[in-house]
Design a protein around this motif. Structure first.
Motif, PDB file in Angstrom:
ATOM      1  N   LYS A 215       0.844  -1.190   0.000  1.00 18.58           N
ATOM      2  CA  LYS A 215       0.000   0.000   0.000  1.00 18.58           C
ATOM      3  C   LYS A 215       0.880   1.241   0.000  1.00 18.58           C
ATOM      4  N   VAL A 216       0.315   2.325  -0.438  1.00 22.84           N
ATOM      5  CA  VAL A 216       0.997   3.598  -0.291  1.00 22.84           C
ATOM      6  C   VAL A 216       0.269   4.396   0.780  1.00 22.84           C
ATOM      7  N   ILE A 217       1.021   5.207   1.481  1.00 21.92           N
ATOM      8  CA  ILE A 217       0.493   5.964   2.609  1.00 21.92           C
ATOM      9  C   ILE A 217       0.857   7.420   2.413  1.00 21.92           C
ATOM     10  N   ALA A 218      -0.158   8.265   2.429  1.00 21.09           N
ATOM     11  CA  ALA A 218       0.078   9.705   2.277  1.00 21.09           C
ATOM     12  C   ALA A 218      -0.263  10.404   3.585  1.00 21.09           C
ATOM     13  N   LYS A 219       0.591  11.301   3.998  1.00 23.21           N
ATOM     14  CA  LYS A 219       0.344  12.067   5.215  1.00 23.21           C
ATOM     15  C   LYS A 219       0.389  13.546   4.882  1.00 23.21           C
ATOM     16  N   LYS A 220      -0.488  14.272   5.509  1.00 22.41           N
ATOM     17  CA  LYS A 220      -0.476  15.722   5.362  1.00 22.41           C
ATOM     18  C   LYS A 220      -0.557  16.336   6.751  1.00 22.41           C
TER      19      LYS A 220
ATOM     20  N   VAL B  69       7.755  19.627   6.222  1.00 25.58           N
ATOM     21  CA  VAL B  69       7.990  18.688   7.327  1.00 25.58           C
ATOM     22  C   VAL B  69       8.429  17.355   6.732  1.00 25.58           C
ATOM     23  N   ASP B  70       9.676  17.031   6.932  1.00 28.08           N
ATOM     24  CA  ASP B  70      10.202  15.808   6.350  1.00 28.08           C
ATOM     25  C   ASP B  70       9.672  14.565   7.040  1.00 28.08           C
TER      26      ASP B  70
ATOM     27  N   LEU C 213       0.576  -6.002  11.041  1.00 29.03           N
ATOM     28  CA  LEU C 213       1.118  -5.548   9.764  1.00 29.03           C
ATOM     29  C   LEU C 213       0.052  -4.961   8.850  1.00 29.03           C
ATOM     30  N   GLN C 214      -1.184  -5.149   9.184  1.00 23.84           N
ATOM     31  CA  GLN C 214      -2.249  -4.533   8.398  1.00 23.84           C
ATOM     32  C   GLN C 214      -2.570  -3.156   8.967  1.00 23.84           C
TER      33      GLN C 214
ATOM     34  N   THR D 148       3.879   5.289  10.913  1.00 24.67           N
ATOM     35  CA  THR D 148       3.685   5.941   9.622  1.00 24.67           C
ATOM     36  C   THR D 148       3.963   5.007   8.452  1.00 24.67           C
ATOM     37  N   ASP D 149       4.457   3.810   8.721  1.00 26.34           N
ATOM     38  CA  ASP D 149       4.622   2.854   7.630  1.00 26.34           C
ATOM     39  C   ASP D 149       3.370   1.999   7.442  1.00 26.34           C
ATOM     40  N   GLY D 150       2.305   2.329   8.162  1.00 23.47           N
ATOM     41  CA  GLY D 150       1.055   1.611   7.999  1.00 23.47           C
ATOM     42  C   GLY D 150       0.888   0.434   8.920  1.00 23.47           C
TER      43      GLY D 150
END
Lengths: 817, 264
Positions: free
Chosen positions: A18-23, A48-49, A770-771, A807-809
């Motif tokens: 999966k891809v994970i986007a954070k804002k 913000v890195d 892991l999910q 943050t890696d899901g």
């Protein structure tokens, strides 16, 4: 559950990749209650890195949850200063981190996970010139709560009659002004003390000079050793008839939230755990904590009193009046009055919703609800006359307030409603005694027409003075009985004759009654009247055919009389409080019982329904009298921070709570009635296919053999069989809970409730998942099926006690099994 | 210069012509397949010759990547200059970039970054000196890149390698799970175009490759008609910050039915 996930979210969450986007967003605000999905936010994601993981934990120690703050390093000092770190002194800089997941950047689920939310700690902002970065800490709501003073969790018990703040710990004193020119009270906590002083009562402020309270009236208290050295003063009203006459010095603290405050606030006394949590969470902008049932059985099956809510829908003094009346509508709805206002109280949620008001200046004294017609009858007085001069009907279904009957001479203790089915119709009416006649008056329930039903002569009196405005009651659904004529008390009865289709004088059923009370209650099963003898200052009991009364409670007969101002029957007991001592008493034919709880004069404000008795005192605190108690707190003196107040409250009531980053709070009992941990019922299923480790911590929750509870007044312990045991066996583990918030009247019940949970050893299992099940949160349940593991095989619906969202899901959850 | 990013596209729709023709056994269309192991080779090494790509529609092109052949010492061609020209009409050609002989000789990849233009035709001119080439020109594949200049206040984007992290774990029963973080839609990889394979059943070893720029993930998932396959990169590549390099990921798919391969 943080949110209800879409099918797409669940599909992505469980997928192999999966891809994970954070804002990350910021906004300036002075209103912490504004929802995260509204308002104007500034997107600072590109500066913000690294966005840290977020974590929450139900209990890192007993009753104390934790929600981690995060630290951020943002690039571009100039941009951050201009666009984010630009709040005024009064503004908070609120932050939220949104997280979304998808199969790819162009194929994202629509669900937004609030990975974190909080408020920048302005003192932590630290720009770094060489790296062109600025670092700061963002406080979670938990951390913010640790900075808010406990004095924010206070209330105002207001007497509209005295126009002053009631001091529940000092009967008879009302604070009317703390903003005296040149002597205003400073912001903070102040102490008022009262001493009966052998009949020469006196009071002082902040250990200042004692001021003699020579009689009912208005007095000024100062904080100086002499009046000349006063720096602060307040004005009080003193009602000698209400004042305490014991030898104790009574103290009460008042809280001034800001300079120039006229009416102070006081510590809350008697409040449900759910309500105090609501007030505490409100300090950090969380306005509607979600709580499951916080009921708790009494340990011995007795009925007991607990606080469940308020008659007023707000803490604004303008909305608070003296509360006299309530009426039961349904298993969840009770009508309650506060001054001239009528509200609907939800007995399940504890929420009070304002409905309507009667005329200005009125005080409602009695309400009766008729379910068949969906009518609420409201009796009220609008002057200082000794009767309740007006009555009005509120049609609940249409929310229509009819034109009031404004000239009736009813007293609240004579008003009864009848709804008698006969011959395919109903005798739907209200009866009361109009002493001005004197008459028995009938008010037609549909037309509201008043008619004289009986005169004194019609009831067997030779003169016109026979009918008195004394206690009247109904029985069998068709009989109305009058207790009349104090010098030769009798009980007369009228009844509705179905054969005659009219009210008929039965006769005198007791020609030699022992007393003729104003204030009384009737228990039909034993034909018992329990009433207040206002001449001899005693509570008496007698049957409606008896000539002899038994004294149940002798009050102080001297010049400082304690009195009973209201009584009511719930069918089993007649309940009452006294004006000065304010214990909750209840009596039946067998005798008198007393509960050690402070109620400020409960009047006829009582109703029974849903197997429970509800009552209310004059400051609008609603109580429940039942074998099941709502977990509640005694005097809430929160001298610590708001978070400490919450922790103390949770510890007192054996509850657990947590907040989520979606500005939501959860409140649960630690265990059910059998002591089993509770969950929200939202289940996350774990198998060896979605976890990659299991850690077992058996030391987390070892079992206890004895639980000891101490509220500073009573210390009690329990070993599962007996109270007050002596734990002497070797290796006996004793859990001690010292907490002054625990009410004395339920301390044994709380003690048993603690024991039922802590008697069982529980293990905390920490499981990396892991999910991306980020919709799950602490208090959700975990059902596990670890078929091939060495540590544990399976469990069902066990609570999540900690959750770390990475943050890696992936996530790491602690499960209490 | 602000950090920029490039989105690479193939030239699948382009019409290709070569003035020197195509050597027997090679196909000029192989330049489009992004696979540097399949190539076009000119039929001659004599004199100046050109290779034209006429795009089907106008678009901005900031970068052209010319891949040679993996493992070939010859590279793209040998010993002489290579000019890149563009034309809006096929008549007037403008020089856009010139590689000198040293820059070309033996290189397996040439990357030129040029100013934006809306040219529809691009021409590679090998050796403009009327001297025979040392070897016949050969090209593995051509990619066109579009460079995005950040706009104010979007004046800084993360550096390569900082924009995402890739993680991978296995559950207790070895079920694989991987994720990649993306921030604010800045994701270099999103426009990597893997070859879509459709058509007849392939029974044998299938190899795919692509050109990338940025930090490689340590693993990829290949979804073949709903079935997920995990593909690792060699360890040495995993942590590299690759700017213009080309990597090939090999997939061994047996009895692969017609369908779609999706890279995730």
């Amino acid at each position: 559950m943080k949110f209800t996930p879409t099918e797409k979210f669940l599909s992505v969450a469980k997928s192999s990749f999966k891809v994970i986007a954070k804002k990350i967003y910021f906004r300036n605000t002075t209103d912490l209650t504004v929802a995260l999905n509204t308002g104007t936010w500034t997107d600072a994601t590109r500066f913000v890195d690294t966005i840290p993981d977020s974590a929450s934990q139900i209990e890192y120690d007993l009753g104390n949850f934790s929600i981690d703050s995060i630290s951020i390093i943002a690039k571009n000092i100039v941009w951050m200063t201009a666009n984010v770190l630009n709040a005024t002194a009064a503004q908070f800089i609120e932050c939220k981190v949104e997280l979304t997941i998808g199969f790819s950047e162009g194929d994202m689920a629509s669900d937004i996970v609030y990975h974190f939310s909080g408020y920048i700690d302005k003192d932590s902002i630290l720009p770094h010139e060489s790296s062109d970065t600025v670092s700061f800490t963002i406080d979670s709501a938990d951390a913010l709560m640790q900075k808010i003073e406990g004095t924010a969790i206070t209330t105002q018990y207001y007497s509209s009659v005295k126009a002053g703040i009631v001091l529940l710990n000092i009967p008879g004193i009302y604070v009317t002004n703390c903003n005296i020119a040149s002597y205003m009270l400073s912001a903070g906590v102040h102490t008022i003390a009262y001493d009966f002083n052998n009949g020469n009562p006196q009071a002082h402020l902040n250990n200042g000079e004692w001021v003699k309270l020579t009689g009912t009236g208005t007095y000024t208290l100062g904080d100086g050793e002499t009046s000349a050295t006063d720096r602060q003063r307040i004005t009080i009203k003193f009602d000698r008839a209400e004042s305490a006459t014991d030898d104790e010095t009574h103290e009460e603290q008042i809280i001034i939230p800001a300079a120039n405050t006229i009416l102070p606030r006081t510590w809350i006394t008697g409040i449900s755990m759910a309500e105090v949590a609501k007030k505490i969470y409100a300090t950090v902008g969380i306005i509607a904590p979600i709580n499951s049932s916080l009921l708790c059985n009494t340990h011995d099956g007795r009925r007991e009193l607990s606080f469940i809510g308020y008659a007023s829908d707000g803490q604004d003094v303008a909305n608070i009046g003296t509360s006299y009346a309530m009426a039961y509508k349904s298993a969840t709805e009770i009508f309650v009055s506060s001054g001239r206002r009528v509200s609907s109280f939800n007995s399940e949620t504890g929420v009070t919703t304002y409905l309507f008001s009667v005329v200005a200046g009125a005080t409602i004294t009695k309400m009766i609800y008729n379910a068949r017609n969906d009518h609420l009858w409201i009796l009220y007085h609008i002057s200082t006359e000794d009767f309740d001069g007006a009555m009005v009907r509120y049609d609940v279904g249409t929310a229509t307030l009819q034109t009031p009957l404004s000239t009736i001479g009813a007293h609240h203790y004579t008003l009864e409603l009848f709804d008698i089915a006969y011959s395919s119709t109903y005798e739907y009416c209200l009866l009361f005694i109009d002493y001005a006649g004197p008459y028995v008056i009938r008010v037609d329930g549909l037309t509201m027409a008043q008619t004289i039903l009986f005169t004194s002569a019609g009831l067997g009196y030779s003169g016109g003075s026979g009918i008195r405005n004394k206690f009247a009651y109904q029985t069998d659904g068709i009989r109305y009985r009058l207790t009349t004529f104090q010098t030769n008390p009798k009980i007369h009865e009228i009844y509705f004759s179905i054969a005659l289709a009219s009210w008929t004088f039965t006769g005198i059923i007791n020609a030699n009654a022992p007393w003729s009370p104003y204030i009384a209650g009737y228990i039909p099963a034993t034909s018992t009247i329990i009433g207040f003898d206002e001449v001899n200052f005693r509570v008496i009991s007698y049957t409606d055919t008896s000539s002899v009364a038994t004294t149940l409670l002798q009050l102080n007969p001297t010049g400082w009389q304690d009195v009973v101002e209201g009584m009511f029957s719930d069918g089993q007991y007649v309940c009452f409080t006294t004006r000065q001592r304010r214990f909750w008493h209840f009596a039946d034919a067998a005798g008198l019982y007393t509960s050690d709880i402070n109620l400020h004069c409960a009047y006829q404000a009582s109703t029974i329904g849903n197997g429970r008795t509800y009552a209310m005192d004059v400051v609008g605190r609603i109580v429940q009298f039942h074998t099941v108690i709502e977990r509640f707190l005694d005097r809430c003196i929160f001298e610590e921070k708001a978070k400490g107040a919450l922790t103390s409250s949770l510890r007192a009531t054996n509850c657990i709570s947590t907040m989520s980053f979606a500005k939501k709070a959860l409140l649960y009992p630690r265990g059910d009635e059998n002591g089993n941990p509770v969950t929200s019922g939202n289940i996350m299923t774990l198998t060896i296919s979605n976890i990659n480790d299991i850690e077992k911590n058996e030391a987390y929750g070892k079992a206890f053999n004895v639980v000891e509870v101490d509220n500073g007044k009573i210390k009690i312990n329990y070993d599962g069989t007996n109270f007050d045991v002596l734990p002497t066996a070797l290796n006996m583990r004793v859990l001690t809970i010292q907490n002054s918030l625990i009410p004395s009247n339920v301390i044994k019940d709380y003690c048993k409730n603690f024991f039922d949970y802590f008697k069982t050893a529980r293990t905390l299992y920490t499981v990396p998942v892991l999910q991306t099940m980020f919709h799950a949160e602490p208090m959700d349940g975990v059902t596990s099926n670890f078929t091939t593991t060495k540590i544990i095989n399976s469990s069902s619906n066990k609570p999540i006690y900690s959750a770390e969202y990475k943050t890696d899901g992936t996530m790491k959850v602690g499960v209490l099994i | 210069m602000p950090n920029v990013k490039f989105l690479y596209e193939g030239i699948e729709g382009a019409t290709l012509t070569a003035s020197g023709g195509t050597s027997a056994g090679y196909n000029i269309e192989d330049v489009k397949d992004r696979n540097p192991n399949t190539l076009w080779v000119s039929s001659t090494q004599d004199l100046t010759q050109t290779f034209k790509a006429i795009l089907p529609a106008s678009r901005n092109v900031d970068t052209i990547i010319i891949d040679g052949i993996n493992g070939s010492a010859l590279g793209i061609n040998s010993g002489f200059t290579l000019k890149i020209k563009s034309s809006p009409n096929g008549t007037v050609w403008t020089d856009r970039y010139t590689f000198n002989a040293a820059a070309v000789n033996g290189k397996t990849r040439l990357v030129c970054e040029i100013a934006s233009a809306n040219a529809q035709q691009w021409m590679l001119e090998f050796n403009d000196t009327d001297t025979s080439l040392a070897a016949a020109p050969q090209i593995g594949s051509i990619l066109l890149g579009t460079r995005f200049e950040p706009a104010t206040p979007y004046d800084e984007i993360p550096k390569h390698g900082e924009q995402f992290t890739t993680t991978f774990s296995r559950a207790l029963d070895s079920t694989p799970y991987g994720s990649q973080n993306i921030n604010d839609g800045i994701e270099i990889w999103k426009n990597i175009q893997w070859q879509r394979v459709t058509g007849a059943t392939r029974l044998a070893f299938l190899t795919m490759g692509h050109t990338c720029r940025g930090k490689l993930r340590p693993l990829y998932f290949i979804d073949v008609d709903g079935t997920s396959y995990l593909v690792y990169l060699p360890d040495k590549i995993e942590e590299q910050h690759v700017m213009y390099d080309q990597y090939t990921i090999s997939l061994e798919l047996e009895a692969f039915s017609p369908g779609t391969i999706k890279l995730t």
